[in-house]
Design an enzyme around this catalytic site. Structure first.
Site, PDB file in Angstrom:
ATOM      1  N   GLY A   1      -5.454   1.183 -13.339  1.00 22.92           N
ATOM      2  CA  GLY A   1      -6.687   0.825 -12.640  1.00 22.92           C
ATOM      3  C   GLY A   1      -7.879   1.339 -13.419  1.00 22.92           C
ATOM      4  O   GLY A   1      -8.187   0.857 -14.515  1.00 22.92           O
TER       5      GLY A   1
ATOM      6  N   GLY B   1      -9.735   4.704  -6.299  1.00 16.30           N
ATOM      7  CA  GLY B   1      -8.444   4.026  -6.423  1.00 16.30           C
ATOM      8  C   GLY B   1      -7.399   4.536  -5.447  1.00 16.30           C
ATOM      9  O   GLY B   1      -7.702   4.879  -4.296  1.00 16.30           O
ATOM     10  N   VAL B   2      -6.172   4.632  -5.935  1.00 16.78           N
ATOM     11  CA  VAL B   2      -5.061   5.044  -5.071  1.00 16.78           C
ATOM     12  C   VAL B   2      -5.226   6.520  -4.667  1.00 16.78           C
ATOM     13  O   VAL B   2      -4.839   6.912  -3.562  1.00 16.78           O
ATOM     14  CB  VAL B   2      -3.706   4.746  -5.758  1.00 16.78           C
ATOM     15  CG1 VAL B   2      -3.441   5.625  -6.946  1.00 16.78           C
ATOM     16  CG2 VAL B   2      -2.570   4.826  -4.756  1.00 16.78           C
ATOM     17  N   ASP B   3      -5.818   7.311  -5.524  1.00 16.61           N
ATOM     18  CA  ASP B   3      -6.081   8.727  -5.232  1.00 16.61           C
ATOM     19  C   ASP B   3      -6.974   8.850  -3.991  1.00 16.61           C
ATOM     20  O   ASP B   3      -6.663   9.613  -3.056  1.00 16.61           O
ATOM     21  CB  ASP B   3      -6.771   9.347  -6.466  1.00 16.61           C
ATOM     22  CG  ASP B   3      -6.814  10.862  -6.449  1.00 16.61           C
ATOM     23  OD1 ASP B   3      -6.163  11.474  -5.580  1.00 16.61           O
ATOM     24  OD2 ASP B   3      -7.493  11.429  -7.329  1.00 16.61           O
TER      25      ASP B   3
ATOM     26  N   ASP C   1       0.863  -1.182   0.000  1.00 21.02           N
ATOM     27  CA  ASP C   1       0.000   0.000   0.000  1.00 21.02           C
ATOM     28  C   ASP C   1       0.902   1.235   0.000  1.00 21.02           C
ATOM     29  O   ASP C   1       1.689   1.434   0.927  1.00 21.02           O
ATOM     30  CB  ASP C   1      -0.860  -0.057   1.270  1.00 21.02           C
ATOM     31  CG  ASP C   1      -1.801   1.128   1.397  1.00 21.02           C
ATOM     32  OD1 ASP C   1      -1.649   2.116   0.654  1.00 21.02           O
ATOM     33  OD2 ASP C   1      -2.689   1.052   2.267  1.00 21.02           O
TER      34      ASP C   1
HETATM   35  N1  AR6 Z   1      -1.385   1.613  -2.975  1.00 17.50           N
HETATM   36  C1  AR6 Z   1      -0.806   1.324  -4.163  1.00 17.50           C
HETATM   37  N2  AR6 Z   1      -1.491   1.116  -5.291  1.00 17.50           N
HETATM   38  C2  AR6 Z   1      -2.839   1.205  -5.220  1.00 17.50           C
HETATM   39  C3  AR6 Z   1      -3.536   1.500  -4.040  1.00 17.50           C
HETATM   40  C4  AR6 Z   1      -2.745   1.716  -2.864  1.00 17.50           C
HETATM   41  N3  AR6 Z   1      -3.292   2.020  -1.686  1.00 17.50           N
HETATM   42  N4  AR6 Z   1      -4.862   1.510  -4.329  1.00 17.50           N
HETATM   43  C5  AR6 Z   1      -4.996   1.202  -5.637  1.00 17.50           C
HETATM   44  N5  AR6 Z   1      -3.781   1.011  -6.182  1.00 17.50           N
HETATM   45  P1  AR6 Z   1      -6.143   3.785 -10.047  1.00 17.50           P
HETATM   46  P2  AR6 Z   1      -5.664   5.223 -12.570  1.00 17.50           P
HETATM   47  C6  AR6 Z   1      -3.393   0.675  -7.555  1.00 17.50           C
HETATM   48  O1  AR6 Z   1      -7.461   3.321 -10.502  1.00 17.50           O
HETATM   49  O2  AR6 Z   1      -5.888   3.989 -13.349  1.00 17.50           O
HETATM   50  C7  AR6 Z   1      -8.992   7.878  -9.571  1.00 17.50           C
HETATM   51  O3  AR6 Z   1     -10.371   8.023  -9.413  1.00 17.50           O
HETATM   52  C8  AR6 Z   1      -4.433   0.066  -8.453  1.00 17.50           C
HETATM   53  O4  AR6 Z   1      -4.631  -1.294  -8.139  1.00 17.50           O
HETATM   54  O5  AR6 Z   1      -5.988   4.265  -8.657  1.00 17.50           O
HETATM   55  O6  AR6 Z   1      -4.477   6.083 -12.893  1.00 17.50           O
HETATM   56  C9  AR6 Z   1      -8.317   9.202  -9.953  1.00 17.50           C
HETATM   57  O7  AR6 Z   1      -8.916  10.287  -9.302  1.00 17.50           O
HETATM   58  C10 AR6 Z   1      -3.785   0.262  -9.823  1.00 17.50           C
HETATM   59  O8  AR6 Z   1      -2.807  -0.736 -10.060  1.00 17.50           O
HETATM   60  O9  AR6 Z   1      -5.562   4.997 -10.971  1.00 17.50           O
HETATM   61  C11 AR6 Z   1      -8.539   9.225 -11.435  1.00 17.50           C
HETATM   62  O10 AR6 Z   1      -9.809   9.702 -11.750  1.00 17.50           O
HETATM   63  C12 AR6 Z   1      -3.060   1.606  -9.654  1.00 17.50           C
HETATM   64  O11 AR6 Z   1      -3.035   1.852  -8.250  1.00 17.50           O
HETATM   65  C13 AR6 Z   1      -8.421   7.771 -11.842  1.00 17.50           C
HETATM   66  O12 AR6 Z   1      -8.763   7.029 -10.692  1.00 17.50           O
HETATM   67  C14 AR6 Z   1      -3.728   2.757 -10.361  1.00 17.50           C
HETATM   68  O13 AR6 Z   1      -5.132   2.597 -10.314  1.00 17.50           O
HETATM   69  C15 AR6 Z   1      -7.005   7.414 -12.222  1.00 17.50           C
HETATM   70  O14 AR6 Z   1      -6.975   6.092 -12.704  1.00 17.50           O
END
Ligand code: AR6
Length: 167
Positions: free
Chosen positions: A119, A32-34, A10
């Site tokens: 993601g 997601g991570v955001d 994480d």
């Molecule tokens: N630590 C590390 N990685 C993570 C965590 C965490 N705590 N949580 C999720 N991931 P995503 P995107 C991974 O969807 O595709 C948001 O709404 C996840 O499994 O977070 O760039 C933003 O506001 C995946 O492998 O980001 C944008 O609108 C990776 O992080 C949109 O999502 C990225 O997934 C961005 O989409």
């Protein structure tokens, strides 16, 4: 010599100088991570983000880390995958490059990246991992303060991909 390493975990728990966020152009939070980063950093983060007036796809902006163990957050905006013919690889590479430039401008030594765009934004994980690693390796050919780059993979399949590519 800068070390590049992949771990599964994480990103909000990483005690590094800066973690990179996979944000959107509003910089005002999301899923997601955001979402995880905003929850862990606390409500002060969005106040600072509001003053940044958004961020273009492929670019990045820095804020403080607030309640995170990381001192700073570099918010990068990855591309939405639309089939691969819409400049997605260049825009994704630009996120990693801009994050490295900002880290260097702030004299940071350790930096943790999530798997940007893989993601909600739907970028194929294998293609994204290649772009991420190649871009970071290219960045490390230039002078930088960054001594340690960590790819923090949330999912096992991403972790496996990074392990294979970093071998
Ligand atoms: N630590 C590390 N990685 C993570 C965590 C965490 N705590 N949580 C999720 N991931 P995503 P995107 C991974 O969807 O595709 C948001 O709404 C996840 O499994 O977070 O760039 C933003 O506001 C995946 O492998 O980001 C944008 O609108 C990776 O992080 C949109 O999502 C990225 O997934 C961005 O989409």
């Amino acid at each position: 010599m800068t070390t590049i390493q992949a771990i599964q975990g994480d990103i909000t728990k990483q005690a590094v100088d800066a973690i990179v966020n996979a944000a959107n152009t509003s910089l005002l939070g999301g899923g997601g991570v955001d979402g995880a980063i905003h929850r862990a950093a606390g409500p002060e983060l969005v106040f600072e983000c509001r003053m940044l007036h958004g961020c273009k796809t492929g670019d990045a902006k820095i804020t403080k880390g607030y309640r995170l163990p990381a001192k700073y957050i570099i918010h990068a905006v990855g591309p939405v995958w639309r089939g691969g013919q819409h400049n997605e690889p260049d825009l994704l590479a630009s996120c990693y490059r801009r994050a490295m430039e900002i880290a260097t401008a702030h004299n940071l030594t350790s930096l943790a990246f999530p798997n940007i765009s893989t993601g909600i934004y739907g970028y194929p994980k294998d293609k994204a991992a290649e772009v991420a690693i190649t871009t970071i390796q290219q960045c490390l050919e230039q002078p930088t303060s960054v001594q340690e780059v960590l790819f923090v993979c949330f999912e096992a399949d991403n972790f496996l991909l990074y392990q294979q590519l970093l071998k």
